[in-house]
Design a protein around this motif. Structure first.
Motif, PDB file in Angstrom:
ATOM      1  N   LYS A  83      -1.938  -0.982  -0.346  1.00 24.12           N
ATOM      2  CA  LYS A  83      -0.579  -0.779   0.177  1.00 24.12           C
ATOM      3  C   LYS A  83       0.057  -2.137   0.520  1.00 24.12           C
ATOM      4  O   LYS A  83       1.203  -2.417   0.137  1.00 24.12           O
ATOM      5  CB  LYS A  83      -0.626   0.129   1.416  1.00 24.12           C
ATOM      6  N   GLU A  84      -0.691  -2.971   1.254  1.00 28.06           N
ATOM      7  CA  GLU A  84      -0.167  -4.289   1.634  1.00 28.06           C
ATOM      8  C   GLU A  84       0.161  -5.122   0.389  1.00 28.06           C
ATOM      9  O   GLU A  84       1.202  -5.765   0.325  1.00 28.06           O
ATOM     10  CB  GLU A  84      -1.195  -5.070   2.476  1.00 28.06           C
ATOM     11  N   LEU A  85      -0.738  -5.091  -0.589  1.00 31.89           N
ATOM     12  CA  LEU A  85      -0.523  -5.909  -1.782  1.00 31.89           C
ATOM     13  C   LEU A  85       0.674  -5.414  -2.587  1.00 31.89           C
ATOM     14  O   LEU A  85       1.449  -6.210  -3.115  1.00 31.89           O
ATOM     15  CB  LEU A  85      -1.784  -5.940  -2.659  1.00 31.89           C
ATOM     16  N   GLU A  86       0.830  -4.105  -2.647  1.00 34.21           N
ATOM     17  CA  GLU A  86       1.973  -3.567  -3.392  1.00 34.21           C
ATOM     18  C   GLU A  86       3.293  -4.057  -2.787  1.00 34.21           C
ATOM     19  O   GLU A  86       4.206  -4.489  -3.502  1.00 34.21           O
ATOM     20  CB  GLU A  86       1.932  -2.033  -3.396  1.00 34.21           C
ATOM     21  N   THR A 132       0.418   4.316  -2.019  1.00 30.35           N
ATOM     22  CA  THR A 132       1.135   3.372  -2.869  1.00 30.35           C
ATOM     23  C   THR A 132       1.965   4.123  -3.900  1.00 30.35           C
ATOM     24  O   THR A 132       1.754   5.306  -4.152  1.00 30.35           O
ATOM     25  CB  THR A 132       0.164   2.459  -3.639  1.00 30.35           C
ATOM     26  N   ARG A 174      -3.746  -9.149   6.237  1.00 32.88           N
ATOM     27  CA  ARG A 174      -2.926  -8.145   6.928  1.00 32.88           C
ATOM     28  C   ARG A 174      -3.706  -6.854   7.137  1.00 32.88           C
ATOM     29  O   ARG A 174      -3.614  -6.208   8.181  1.00 32.88           O
ATOM     30  CB  ARG A 174      -1.671  -7.856   6.124  1.00 32.88           C
ATOM     31  N   SER A 202      -2.507 -12.252  -2.592  1.00 27.24           N
ATOM     32  CA  SER A 202      -3.619 -11.327  -2.368  1.00 27.24           C
ATOM     33  C   SER A 202      -4.352 -11.655  -1.076  1.00 27.24           C
ATOM     34  O   SER A 202      -4.792 -10.756  -0.351  1.00 27.24           O
ATOM     35  CB  SER A 202      -4.607 -11.393  -3.530  1.00 27.24           C
ATOM     36  N   ALA A 254      -2.488 -10.158   1.673  1.00 26.76           N
ATOM     37  CA  ALA A 254      -2.707  -8.700   1.757  1.00 26.76           C
ATOM     38  C   ALA A 254      -4.018  -8.393   2.475  1.00 26.76           C
ATOM     39  O   ALA A 254      -4.097  -7.493   3.314  1.00 26.76           O
ATOM     40  CB  ALA A 254      -2.712  -8.089   0.350  1.00 26.76           C
ATOM     41  N   ILE A 292       3.805  -6.771  -0.836  1.00 26.71           N
ATOM     42  CA  ILE A 292       3.959  -8.220  -1.010  1.00 26.71           C
ATOM     43  C   ILE A 292       4.280  -8.563  -2.467  1.00 26.71           C
ATOM     44  O   ILE A 292       5.121  -9.410  -2.750  1.00 26.71           O
ATOM     45  CB  ILE A 292       2.673  -8.961  -0.583  1.00 26.71           C
ATOM     46  N   TYR A 293       3.604  -7.899  -3.378  1.00 25.03           N
ATOM     47  CA  TYR A 293       3.823  -8.174  -4.793  1.00 25.03           C
ATOM     48  C   TYR A 293       5.275  -7.873  -5.185  1.00 25.03           C
ATOM     49  O   TYR A 293       5.924  -8.680  -5.857  1.00 25.03           O
ATOM     50  CB  TYR A 293       2.850  -7.350  -5.645  1.00 25.03           C
ATOM     51  N   SER A 322      -5.575   0.397   2.506  1.00 32.14           N
ATOM     52  CA  SER A 322      -4.665  -0.494   3.212  1.00 32.14           C
ATOM     53  C   SER A 322      -4.389  -1.776   2.425  1.00 32.14           C
ATOM     54  O   SER A 322      -3.241  -2.227   2.338  1.00 32.14           O
ATOM     55  CB  SER A 322      -5.251  -0.808   4.594  1.00 32.14           C
ATOM     56  N   ILE A 323      -5.409  -2.347   1.815  1.00 28.75           N
ATOM     57  CA  ILE A 323      -5.184  -3.567   1.006  1.00 28.75           C
ATOM     58  C   ILE A 323      -4.199  -3.271  -0.115  1.00 28.75           C
ATOM     59  O   ILE A 323      -3.279  -4.043  -0.374  1.00 28.75           O
ATOM     60  CB  ILE A 323      -6.479  -4.065   0.342  1.00 28.75           C
TER      61      ILE A 323
END
Ligand code: BTX
Length: 329
Positions: A250-253, A77, A163, A157, A160, A255-256, A247-248
């Motif tokens: 990274k995904e959340l960053e 991230t 995903r 969230s 995220a 999407i956010y 991974s969460i």
């Protein structure tokens, strides 16, 4: 601390190959003797390091125990989780995060615990957070949005998490509005969003995530066996929690950042893809009412749309939804 992190990243990125002491000392701008000291400290933390003269160093194995280092070394991230706290045992990571946020913790600060003894869900419900078996994590965000939009961050969230579950664990989990993640009709994860705001200004938001990862059947309390599950129970596999957290985050960053730039529409379609029981009859419970309704979808702002038997549509910003159990597919 940051030299240590760079050192681990260099070694970890090299995988099985050795890195010479000279190169490490050049890249980190510290002496060979200091490198040696760091290696000894890493061994103390449970890293197994191999040192071979003329070749250098490599990591043979990472510690079993989670730590900021084991979570951060493969964290890709830019801002989320770059500041991180890890605790063995806490009452609740939410409480720690609130304290850190009050003390000025930066946007994207993450708190992870191995065990919570007073983990909590919504409305002061308890969240069972067994030692070593799940992900108990709180994320501090400082979004520049109106306070009434904060619930949208819960939905982001949830996206995220699903995903991550798809890409890392290869399972198709579903989101139950607003804050639960279900797998095969049982609750795998929950999200608790709390906020400190003043009139039109959010001071901070704390996103708490609880994810059941490596629990066996005997790890789940009797009162929850009917409703809860873990990744291990559903897939038969044991997962490394660090990989899931990386991974969460990274995904959340991603999407956010999209959410802040484009608004909730950037989240909505992803959310709908993973939505649970759309088009089905559910029971809706608000503070003083309970009725059966059809689950229609969510609005452009994330609110839930339901339709009662007389085709009356209602938009809900906060409610609990449920369905009749026992007719599992
Ligand atoms: P919730 O209010 O939607 O769900 C709480 C309900 O879920 C409980 O009443 C119980 O029936 C059930 N439950 C309790 N523990 C578990 C579990 N481990 N797995 C499945 N079901 C369970 C959901 O609230 C939001 C939970 C957030 C938890 C995170 S963990 C990190 C952070 N710290 C903290 O104290 N809370 C958050």
């Amino acid at each position: 601390e940051s030299t240590r992190k760079k050192l681990i990243t260099l070694l970890a990125d090299a995988k099985d190959s050795f890195i010479s002491g000279q190169r490490l000392s050049d890249e980190l701008s510290i002496s060979r003797a200091a490198i040696w000291k760091h290696m000894k400290a890493l061994e103390q933390e449970g890293y197994e390091i191999e040192a071979v003269s003329r070749k250098g160093y490599r990591i043979v194995s990472f510690p079993e125990e989670m730590s900021v280092n084991t979570i951060q070394w493969d964290l890709r991230t830019v801002w989320l989780g770059q500041k991180m706290y890890y605790r063995n045992q806490v009452d609740s990571t939410q409480s720690i995060a609130h304290q850190l946020a009050r003390d000025g913790a930066v946007h994207g600060t993450v708190v992870v615990a191995d065990e919570q003894v007073k983990g909590r869900g919504r409305l002061h419900r308890p969240w069972h957070s067994q030692k070593g078996k799940g992900i108990w994590m709180s994320i501090i965000l400082r979004p520049n949005i109106e306070p009434q939009r904060a619930p949208q961050l819960t939905l982001a969230s949830a996206v995220a998490i699903t995903r991550m579950l798809k890409s890392v664990c290869h399972v198709d989990a579903k989101i139950k509005w607003p804050n639960d993640i279900f797998l095969h009709n049982r609750k795998l994860a929950g999200i608790l969003t709390e906020m400190q705001a003043e009139q039109d200004l959010i001071e901070y938001v704390i996103i708490g995530m609880g994810i059941n990862v490596n629990q066996n059947q005997t790890d789940i309390p009797d009162s929850l066996t009917e409703i809860a599950t873990s990744l291990k129970l559903e897939t038969g596999e044991t997962f490394k929690r660090e990989t899931l957290i990386q991974s969460i985050l990274k995904e959340l960053e991603v999407i956010y950042d999209q959410y802040i730039q484009q608004g909730f529409s950037a989240v909505k379609s992803h959310w709908e893809e993973a939505a649970y029981r759309m088009g089905e009859t559910i029971t809706v419970k608000t503070r003083n009412q309970k009725w059966d309704a059809l689950l229609v979808g969510i609005q452009d702002d994330g609110a839930l749309i339901v339709e009662d038997q007389t085709q009356n549509r209602r938009v809900l910003y906060s409610a609990e939804i449920d369905w009749k159990r026992g007719k599992e597919e």
